[in-house]
Every structure is written in structure tokens, then in C-alpha cells.
Design a protein around this motif. Structure first.
Motif, PDB file in Angstrom:
ATOM      1  N   MET A  59      41.022  34.549  33.101  1.00  0.00           N
ATOM      2  CA  MET A  59      40.321  35.778  32.722  1.00  0.00           C
ATOM      3  C   MET A  59      39.522  35.601  31.429  1.00  0.00           C
ATOM      4  N   VAL A  62      35.967  34.769  32.006  1.00  0.00           N
ATOM      5  CA  VAL A  62      35.097  35.557  32.878  1.00  0.00           C
ATOM      6  C   VAL A  62      33.897  36.138  32.131  1.00  0.00           C
ATOM      7  N   MET A 155      32.104  44.573  34.466  1.00  0.00           N
ATOM      8  CA  MET A 155      31.261  43.521  35.028  1.00  0.00           C
ATOM      9  C   MET A 155      29.840  43.986  35.356  1.00  0.00           C
ATOM     10  N   SER A 274      43.285  38.197  42.666  1.00  0.00           N
ATOM     11  CA  SER A 274      42.232  38.834  41.879  1.00  0.00           C
ATOM     12  C   SER A 274      40.918  38.062  41.996  1.00  0.00           C
ATOM     13  N   SER A 275      39.896  38.732  42.537  1.00  0.00           N
ATOM     14  CA  SER A 275      38.580  38.085  42.624  1.00  0.00           C
ATOM     15  C   SER A 275      38.038  37.809  41.228  1.00  0.00           C
ATOM     16  N   ASN A 276      38.340  38.704  40.304  1.00  0.00           N
ATOM     17  CA  ASN A 276      37.843  38.511  38.932  1.00  0.00           C
ATOM     18  C   ASN A 276      38.443  37.282  38.271  1.00  0.00           C
ATOM     19  N   LEU A 279      36.951  34.223  39.554  1.00  0.00           N
ATOM     20  CA  LEU A 279      35.503  34.069  39.371  1.00  0.00           C
ATOM     21  C   LEU A 279      35.059  32.750  38.697  1.00  0.00           C
ATOM     22  N   PRO A 302      29.146  36.672  40.424  1.00  0.00           N
ATOM     23  CA  PRO A 302      29.774  37.786  39.696  1.00  0.00           C
ATOM     24  C   PRO A 302      29.564  39.131  40.397  1.00  0.00           C
ATOM     25  N   ALA A 305      32.039  39.222  43.200  1.00  0.00           N
ATOM     26  CA  ALA A 305      33.426  39.431  42.744  1.00  0.00           C
ATOM     27  C   ALA A 305      33.658  40.892  42.392  1.00  0.00           C
ATOM     28  N   THR A 306      32.582  41.610  42.089  1.00  0.00           N
ATOM     29  CA  THR A 306      32.723  43.003  41.684  1.00  0.00           C
ATOM     30  C   THR A 306      32.523  43.966  42.848  1.00  0.00           C
ATOM     31  N   ALA A 351      37.601  47.334  42.024  1.00  0.00           N
ATOM     32  CA  ALA A 351      37.580  46.260  41.032  1.00  0.00           C
ATOM     33  C   ALA A 351      38.313  45.051  41.600  1.00  0.00           C
ATOM     34  N   GLY A 352      37.881  43.856  41.189  1.00  0.00           N
ATOM     35  CA  GLY A 352      38.500  42.637  41.714  1.00  0.00           C
ATOM     36  C   GLY A 352      39.806  42.286  41.035  1.00  0.00           C
TER      37      GLY A 352
END
Ligand code: ASP
Length: 430
Positions: A59, A62, A155, A274-276, A279, A302, A305-306, A351-352
Motif C-alpha cells: 500500500m 500505491v 485514487m 485488495s485490488s489497491n 496495484l 490505476p 483498480a478503482t 473501492a479496491g
């Protein structure tokens, strides 16, 4: 300087070993039935701590990564009209694939009928959140304070600011060139940091999976088996049939090569849910292994991912059918069309991060007048499905990135077809 290439080469293998061991260790812990000491020091102590440190290490990258990479990407677009075209294609593909995902999911949901005869008394209380008004959602795209947007990890606002900043760089003559050179160097450094922190993955993945399976057990699946396996089947179908067809038809690229080059990203997505958090890895792999140019990937990944959550939409499609059947309500064809529209829009607003898809499901259910408490029925298996659907979400981001890059001639087929792994070699400049 010591080359780390050898270590990197076996990273995927180590991650898979970490995953399998974590799964087995978790299942064993669950079967033993951990006592107080084990729970405090091992499951909620060491495993929790190691897992969280791993997620934090991803994270932390990111915000700087998205900002720096997108500034470079936008500045590299020699023609501003390209931005609109790329944006249009990307959004269009994200929406179309999501709408297909939820339609297929509903198709299976109403055919398999996983909710028929389900015992309603197992429902757990679920509080419905309020959806923000549409105009607020649009206003919120525009940052008032870029530092606040970054501090909150907002994001979409970061994307908007980076796009504007990158555009301004191209108009700023010599000053713009100098600042851009600095950003390009920074981008290189951050990408190396991604590779460095990826070395933690085998241990992080082990800790995350061990804790999930120590808590999870499989008894929650039994009463929901039909629901669970229907969602799982559609998720796999989407990743293995729909995306590959899109890739082949729209870009001519080989889905087999895509999967061979991309495979470690879904593992990160699966373990972090978590996609975030995934990322940085998605961006690294999409650029360095799949061959998508930074000018496309820095925007599409990005953004995906959002807002691109096909796996989440699939869960929502099947869940709606399941809840309607469990409560004995028929929402009719018009109701399901409404589900396709709201689930597609809801996936944009999801949200991811872990578990949000379930919260957004409340919005979908209330749109078609189904009881939001129905979410309580499927809560027990959602964590496992969250892991799989996140893997599908990131696969969608990468597939669309490849298609858009190929159509814009910003795709390096040599990289795509090579067998080079990601390399952590120190750069020659050092
Ligand atoms: N965990 C999902 C993701 O990060 C979102 C969700 O479905 O809850 O992509």
C-alpha cells in the motif's frame, strides 16, 4: 554489485509455495481448534502482524506510484486528443466487460437457482449503508487539495490531478522538460522499490492465507455450497473464457501467453483481497512483462483498480438471484436488467479493498426492492469469494490495458512474447 536476478527468477515459485503452505497451516490450525495462547500469539499475533506488514509494504507504494507514473504517462502522450480517445476506449471496455460479467452471473443464478429451499434462519444482521447522491460522486472526482487526496489515498482525485499535472508539463517548455526528467527518474526508482518489496511476498502470502484459513474453516460453505460454487464457476468462466476471447478478438494477442506472463498478479490479489494493494504489482507486470507502454498502463491500471470490478459484479449478480430465491421473491426480467445497470455502476463505486463489494451489494438489492438483510445470508463465505473475485478484478484491468495499448500501437510484443522474468538487477547507472 551483487545481482539479485537469481532470487527474482524463483519468486513466483516461492510465492506459490508460500501460498500452499499458508493454506495448509491455516487448515491445520483450524482443525486443531486453537486455544487462547495460540490465538493471541500466533493467529492474531505473528500471522496477523506479518500479513499486515506485507499489505502495508504494498500500500505504501500505491499513491507515489500512481501519481509519478501517471504524470510520466500523460506527459508522454504527444497529442492531447489521444487522452480522450484512450479514456473513452478504457472506460467503454471496463463498462462492457462488467455488464457482460453481471449478465452471465445472473444467467447462471437464475438457471442453477442456488437459493431455492435455503433456510432463512441462518441470516446474520446486516446494516445497509446509504449511497451518496450521484452529483456528489461527480464533484468528488475533483480534488480541492492534492495533498489531502494523496493522504486519504483517494485514487480518482489523484488520477485527475496527475492527468492535469502531466498535461501542464507538456505545455511548460524547458521547465516542463526538466521537471519531467525528474519524474521519470523517480518512476524508475519506485518501480525498483516495487520489485524489492515483492521479495516479501512469499512470507506475506503465507501469513495472510494461514490466518484466513485458521479462522475460516470450510463448514461455512456447506449450507451455501450452491451459491459458493456458482459464483466460483462464473468467476473462473469470466477469467478463462470471456477475457481471453476479448483479448484474442480485439488485440490478436495470445491468451495463453498472457496467462503465462501475468500469473503472479492474481496470486497477490487472491492473498490480499485488495485490488489497491495489488496495484503496484499489476502495474509492474503489465508494463514489464506484458509489454504495455507506461503512457497507457499508468492510466488504465490505476483506473481499473478503482472502477473496474467484474469479479465483484459477478458476486452481486449471483447474490441477487440467490437472495430473491431464498426470500421467494420474483423480481422479473425488468428487475434483473436493473441489477445489471446498478451492479455495473456499483462496481465503479466499489473501492479496491477487502469486503466492499458486499457493502455495495446493499445498493443493488435496495434498487430492486429485495431485503438488504439478505446479505447476512452470504456473509459466511464472502471472504473466500472476495479473494477469488479480486483476482478476477485485476485480470480485467490487465486485459483491457493490453487491448487499449495494442490498439494505440503502444504495445511491445517482444516483451510480451519473451520469457524474461522480472529482474531486480541494479541499474547500470549505479
Ligand atoms: N476486494 C475487492 C477488490 O479489491 C472488492 C470487493 O469485491 O470487495 O477488488
Amino acid at each position: 554489485m551483487l545481482s539479485l536476478k537469481k532470487q527474482t527468477r524463483s519468486l513466483t515459485f516461492k510465492i506459490v509455495v508460500g501460498m500452499i503452505l499458508g493454506f495448509l497451516f491455516g487448515v491445520i490450525l483450524n482443525l486443531i481448534g486453537p486455544d487462547e495462547v495460540m490465538r493471541t500469539y500466533l493467529i492474531d499475533g505473528a500471522l496477523y502482524g506479518a500479513g499486515q506488514i506485507f499489505i502495508a509494504s504494498l500500500m505504501v507504494l500505491v499513491v507515489p506510484l500512481v501519481f509519478v507514473s501517471l504524470v510520466c504517462g500523460t506527459a508522454a502522450l504527444d497529442d492531447i486528443t489521444k487522452l480522450g480517445r484512450i479514456g473513452g476506449k478504457t472506460l467503454g471496455l471496463y463498462l462492457v466487460t462488467t455488464a457482460i460479467a453481471v449478465t452471465v452471473a445472473i444467467g447462471f443464478g437464475v438457471t442453477v437457482r442456488p437459493g431455492d429451499g435455503f433456510q432463512l434462519q441462518t441470516a446474520v444482521e446486516f446494516e445497509a449503508p446509504e449511497a451518496p447522491p450521484f452529483v456528489e460522486t461527480i464533484v468528488n472526482l475533483f480534488p480541492r487539495n492534492p495533498i489531502a487526496a494523496m493522504a486519504e489515498g483517494n485514487m480518482l482525485q489523484i488520477i485527475v490531478f496527475a492527468l492535469l499535472f502531466g498535461l501542464a508539463l507538456t505545455y511548460a517548455g524547458q521547465a516542463g522538460k526538466r521537471v519531467l526528467a525528474g519524474f521519470q527518474d523517480l518512476n524508475e526508482v519506485i518501480m525498483k522499490l516495487v520489485l524489492l518489496l515483492m521479495q516479501l511476498a512469499p512470507y506475506g502470502v503465507f501469513a495472510l492465507l494461514a490466518r484466513v484459513f485458521a479462522d475460516q474453516g470450510f463448514e461455512a460453505i456447506a449450507p451455501l455450497a450452491w451459491y459458493f460454487f456458482t459464483v466460483l464457476f462464473v468467476l473462473i468462466f469470466h477469467a478463462m473464457v470471456i477475457y481471453p476471447s476479448f483479448l484474442k478478438l480485439l488485440s490478436g494477442l495470445s491468451p495463453v501467453t498472457f496467462w503465462r506472463r501475468f500469473k503472479e498478479v492474481p496470486v497477490f490479489a487472491f492473498s490480499t483481497a485488495s485490488s489497491n494493494a495489488t496495484l503496484p504489482v499489476t502495474l509492474e507486470v503489465v508494463e514489464e512483462k506484458l509489454g504495455v507502454d507506461n503512457s497507457i498502463a499508468s492510466f488504465t491500471v490505476p483506473l481499473g483498480a478503482t472502477i473496474n470490478m467484474d469479479g465483484t459484479a459477478i458476486m452481486q449478480g449471483v447474490a441477487t438471484a440467490f437472495i430473491a430465491q431464498a426470500y421467494g421473491v420474483d423480481i422479473g426480467v425488468a428487475g434483473y436488467v436493473m441489477v445489471v445497470v446498478t451492479a455495473t455502476l456499483a462496481s465503479i463505486g466499489t473501492a479496491g479493498v477487502p469486503g466492499v463489494g458486499l457493502i455495495m451489494l446493499a445498493m443493488v438489492l435496495s434498487q430492486v426492492g429485495l431485503p438488504v438483510e439478505g446479505i447476512g445470508l452470504i456473509l459466511g463465505v464472502d471472504r473466500l469469494l472476495d479473494m477469488v473475485r479480486t483476482a478476477v478484478n485485476v485480470t480485467g484491468d490487465a486485459t483491457v490495458s493490453c487491448i487499449v495499448a495494442k490498439s494505440e500501437n503502444q504495445f511491445d510484443e517482444k516483451k510480451f512474447n519473451s520469457s524474461q522474468p522480472l529482474s531486480l538487477e541494479p541499474s547500470e547507472k549505479m
